[in-house]
Design a protein around this motif. Structure first.
Motif, PDB file in Angstrom:
ATOM      1  N   ARG A  95     -30.975 -30.472  -1.220  1.00 31.37           N
ATOM      2  CA  ARG A  95     -30.553 -30.657  -2.615  1.00 31.37           C
ATOM      3  C   ARG A  95     -29.082 -31.063  -2.693  1.00 31.37           C
ATOM      4  NH1 ARG A  95     -33.554 -25.858  -3.399  1.00 31.37           N
ATOM      5  NH2 ARG A  95     -31.616 -24.648  -3.605  1.00 31.37           N
ATOM      6  N   ILE A  96     -28.254 -30.396  -1.886  1.00 24.82           N
ATOM      7  CA  ILE A  96     -26.824 -30.728  -1.882  1.00 24.82           C
ATOM      8  C   ILE A  96     -26.605 -32.145  -1.356  1.00 24.82           C
ATOM      9  CG2 ILE A  96     -24.590 -30.134  -0.852  1.00 24.82           C
ATOM     10  CD1 ILE A  96     -25.578 -27.194  -0.819  1.00 24.82           C
ATOM     11  N   ALA A  97     -27.316 -32.467  -0.272  1.00 25.22           N
ATOM     12  CA  ALA A  97     -27.168 -33.797   0.324  1.00 25.22           C
ATOM     13  C   ALA A  97     -27.587 -34.876  -0.665  1.00 25.22           C
ATOM     14  CB  ALA A  97     -27.994 -33.888   1.594  1.00 25.22           C
ATOM     15  N   TRP A  98     -28.686 -34.668  -1.368  1.00 23.68           N
ATOM     16  CA  TRP A  98     -29.167 -35.680  -2.309  1.00 23.68           C
ATOM     17  C   TRP A  98     -28.144 -35.915  -3.424  1.00 23.68           C
ATOM     18  CZ3 TRP A  98     -30.885 -39.686  -4.308  1.00 23.68           C
ATOM     19  CH2 TRP A  98     -31.186 -39.804  -5.673  1.00 23.68           C
ATOM     20  N   ARG A  99     -27.591 -34.842  -3.978  1.00 21.05           N
ATOM     21  CA  ARG A  99     -26.630 -35.006  -5.066  1.00 21.05           C
ATOM     22  C   ARG A  99     -25.404 -35.804  -4.611  1.00 21.05           C
ATOM     23  NH1 ARG A  99     -27.838 -29.451  -6.300  1.00 21.05           N
ATOM     24  NH2 ARG A  99     -25.869 -28.823  -5.265  1.00 21.05           N
ATOM     25  N   ARG A 100     -24.822 -35.433  -3.469  1.00 17.10           N
ATOM     26  CA  ARG A 100     -23.606 -36.096  -3.005  1.00 17.10           C
ATOM     27  C   ARG A 100     -23.882 -37.527  -2.562  1.00 17.10           C
ATOM     28  NH1 ARG A 100     -18.372 -35.018  -1.458  1.00 17.10           N
ATOM     29  NH2 ARG A 100     -18.502 -32.836  -2.037  1.00 17.10           N
ATOM     30  N   LEU A 101     -24.966 -37.758  -1.827  1.00 23.21           N
ATOM     31  CA  LEU A 101     -25.283 -39.105  -1.348  1.00 23.21           C
ATOM     32  C   LEU A 101     -25.639 -40.024  -2.514  1.00 23.21           C
ATOM     33  CD1 LEU A 101     -27.385 -38.320   1.860  1.00 23.21           C
ATOM     34  CD2 LEU A 101     -24.977 -39.018   1.726  1.00 23.21           C
ATOM     35  N   ALA A 102     -26.340 -39.474  -3.534  1.00 21.10           N
ATOM     36  CA  ALA A 102     -26.700 -40.284  -4.692  1.00 21.10           C
ATOM     37  C   ALA A 102     -25.450 -40.721  -5.452  1.00 21.10           C
ATOM     38  CB  ALA A 102     -27.646 -39.508  -5.611  1.00 21.10           C
ATOM     39  N   ARG A 103     -24.476 -39.786  -5.616  1.00 20.08           N
ATOM     40  CA  ARG A 103     -23.238 -40.147  -6.297  1.00 20.08           C
ATOM     41  C   ARG A 103     -22.502 -41.246  -5.539  1.00 20.08           C
ATOM     42  NH1 ARG A 103     -22.595 -34.475  -7.171  1.00 20.08           N
ATOM     43  NH2 ARG A 103     -21.054 -34.382  -5.459  1.00 20.08           N
ATOM     44  N   ARG A 104     -22.444 -41.115  -4.209  1.00 22.16           N
ATOM     45  CA  ARG A 104     -21.756 -42.113  -3.389  1.00 22.16           C
ATOM     46  C   ARG A 104     -22.442 -43.475  -3.519  1.00 22.16           C
ATOM     47  NH1 ARG A 104     -16.905 -42.379  -0.307  1.00 22.16           N
ATOM     48  NH2 ARG A 104     -17.130 -44.187   1.066  1.00 22.16           N
ATOM     49  N   ALA A 105     -23.771 -43.481  -3.467  1.00 24.00           N
ATOM     50  CA  ALA A 105     -24.514 -44.740  -3.555  1.00 24.00           C
ATOM     51  C   ALA A 105     -24.337 -45.370  -4.934  1.00 24.00           C
ATOM     52  CB  ALA A 105     -25.995 -44.488  -3.262  1.00 24.00           C
ATOM     53  N   GLU A 106     -24.340 -44.527  -5.976  1.00 26.75           N
ATOM     54  CA  GLU A 106     -24.193 -45.041  -7.334  1.00 26.75           C
ATOM     55  C   GLU A 106     -22.814 -45.665  -7.526  1.00 26.75           C
ATOM     56  OE1 GLU A 106     -25.304 -43.523 -11.830  1.00 26.75           O
ATOM     57  OE2 GLU A 106     -24.622 -42.064 -10.327  1.00 26.75           O
ATOM     58  N   ARG A 107     -21.753 -44.980  -7.011  1.00 25.51           N
ATOM     59  CA  ARG A 107     -20.405 -45.526  -7.120  1.00 25.51           C
ATOM     60  C   ARG A 107     -20.281 -46.851  -6.359  1.00 25.51           C
ATOM     61  NH1 ARG A 107     -18.746 -40.092  -6.310  1.00 25.51           N
ATOM     62  NH2 ARG A 107     -18.187 -40.576  -4.133  1.00 25.51           N
TER      63      ARG A 107
END
Length: 406
Positions: A113-125
């Motif tokens: 869950r933590i990995a998905w949130r952080r990786l998704a933010r990075r990919a979105e940016r």
């Protein structure tokens, strides 16, 4: 699940753009620290200092998992072909720590869950599309399923290996306990520790027929305190004393219809003696001399065991004691012997009592006993002679009833 063997539809990371791995790579170090702190703080089973061996192992496992996931995104040529070994090792470690996989799977879910949130933010940016983000989510959670399956496989491997080692040591312990002469106490205690078995003060041994097979399902129903080895030439089950009715029912449940004989309870260092008597009882049972249903107890048939302890000696005693019958016709000798045994059993009772036991007329008994007294003379008045005669005649009667021609 092995990452290299799954169907393409279950490997969504292969559909992600390979360059996404380079976009996400800078997040790994900070993300790994965040996941480790969350696991150590949020899951009690993992609450250990970061500087101890276990804490370092958790950190290493998280970092390798993240790098492995990005390698999968880069493509098969970049995949660590042995990556799944990491998760199998984690599963094995959980078994060795004496835990179920629940804590490890909780850690996986939390980290994912933590990995998905952080990786998704990075990919979105980085300007990745909604379709890529959706696929990234699918890939992250599919990866979770994969590592959970690998950990389960590692856990099962360790469990099977441990069970095999435990079974090996339990068989070695049983062999040691049945040794003659008895092993010393220190050797027994060392073998018992390796087998994970507590040494009782007293035991009883159960003899099973050679070649007996006990299904794995039935073995699982066996009390952990019982030691069983069916691979021996003389299969044995050792039971700590006291042997309760519950123990007897459990033995019959595990062994089913197998003919079994349980020896007397003895001190631990005399286990071989209990087993020897049980084996003798099993031999007599298979010959039909002892009854053949259910779990047979030697304690209920000690006299028969004594009579057949040394059959050559018993035969020699019979030749001497029954010598007066030599020269008679076989049928005549058999009738006289039958009458003499009944007379001895009734302790020299009158003709009516002996006749009732034999189901014949009292006059028939008087006639036969007159013949016996002429053959044996005054020896029938000797208590020792009567005792010897009763022993050999009882043994012969048991053989006749069993149809045993020895």
């Amino acid at each position: 699940m092995r990452f290299r063997d799954t169907e393409p539809s279950s490997r969504p990371w292969e559909e992600l753009p390979a360059e996404l791995a380079d976009i996400l790579e800078p997040e790994v170090e900070v993300l790994a620290e965040e996941i480790v702190q969350a696991i150590l703080a949020g899951i009690p089973e993992f609450a250990r200092p970061l500087n101890d061996v276990y804490g370092r192992t958790v950190r290493l496992g998280v970092e390798r998992a993240l790098h492995h996931f990005l390698d999968l995104v880069r493509g098969p040529s970049q995949t660590q072909v042995n990556g799944e070994r990491i998760y199998r090792r984690l599963g094995r470690n959980e078994f060795r720590e004496g835990r179920s996989l629940d804590a490890l799977h909780s850690a996986y879910r939390l980290g994912t869950r933590i990995a998905w949130r952080r990786l998704a933010r990075r990919a979105e940016r980085a300007g990745q599309s909604a379709a890529v983000l959706a696929l990234l989510a699918e890939a992250v959670f599919a990866y979770l399923d994969g590592i959970a399956a690998e950990s389960l496989a590692g856990y099962a491997e360790a469990q099977a290996r441990s069970a095999g080692a435990r079974e090996h040591f339990r068989r070695r312990l049983l062999t040691l306990l049945l040794a003659e002469p008895a092993a010393d106490r220190e050797s027994m205690e060392m073998a018992a520790r390796l087998a994970g078995w507590r040494l009782p003060d007293q035991v009883a041994c159960v003899a099973l027929r050679s070649g007996v097979e006990v299904s794995p399902t039935r073995r699982l129903r066996m009390d952990a305190d019982h030691l069983l080895d069916t691979d021996r030439p003389d299969p044995c089950l050792l039971v700590p004393a006291p042997v309760t009715e519950q123990d007897r029912r459990a033995i019959e449940d595990v062994l089913g219809e197998e003919p079994t004989v349980i020896g007397p309870v003895v001190d631990l260092h005399e286990a071989a003696l209990s087993f020897r008597w049980a084996k003798q009882g099993l031999n007599l049972r298979e010959r039909g001399i002892l009854p053949g249903e259910g779990l047979l107890s030697c304690d209920d048939h000690l006299l028969v065991l004594l009579l057949f302890q040394d059959e050559r000696l018993l035969a020699r005693l019979g030749e001497r004691s029954l010598g007066p019958f030599e020269g008679l016709a076989e049928k005549r000798a058999a009738k006289l012997a039958e009458t003499l045994l009944a007379w001895l059993v009734t302790r020299g009772g009158g003709a009516p009592e002996t006749a009732a036991m034999l189901g014949v007329h009292p006059q028939t008994v008087r006639y036969r006993m007159n013949h016996v007294e002429r053959l044996f003379g005054d020896r029938l008045r000797d208590p020792q002679v009567r005792f010897e005669l009763e022993m050999v005649l009882r043994a012969r009667r048991l053989r006749e009833l069993a149809g045993d021609g020895r």
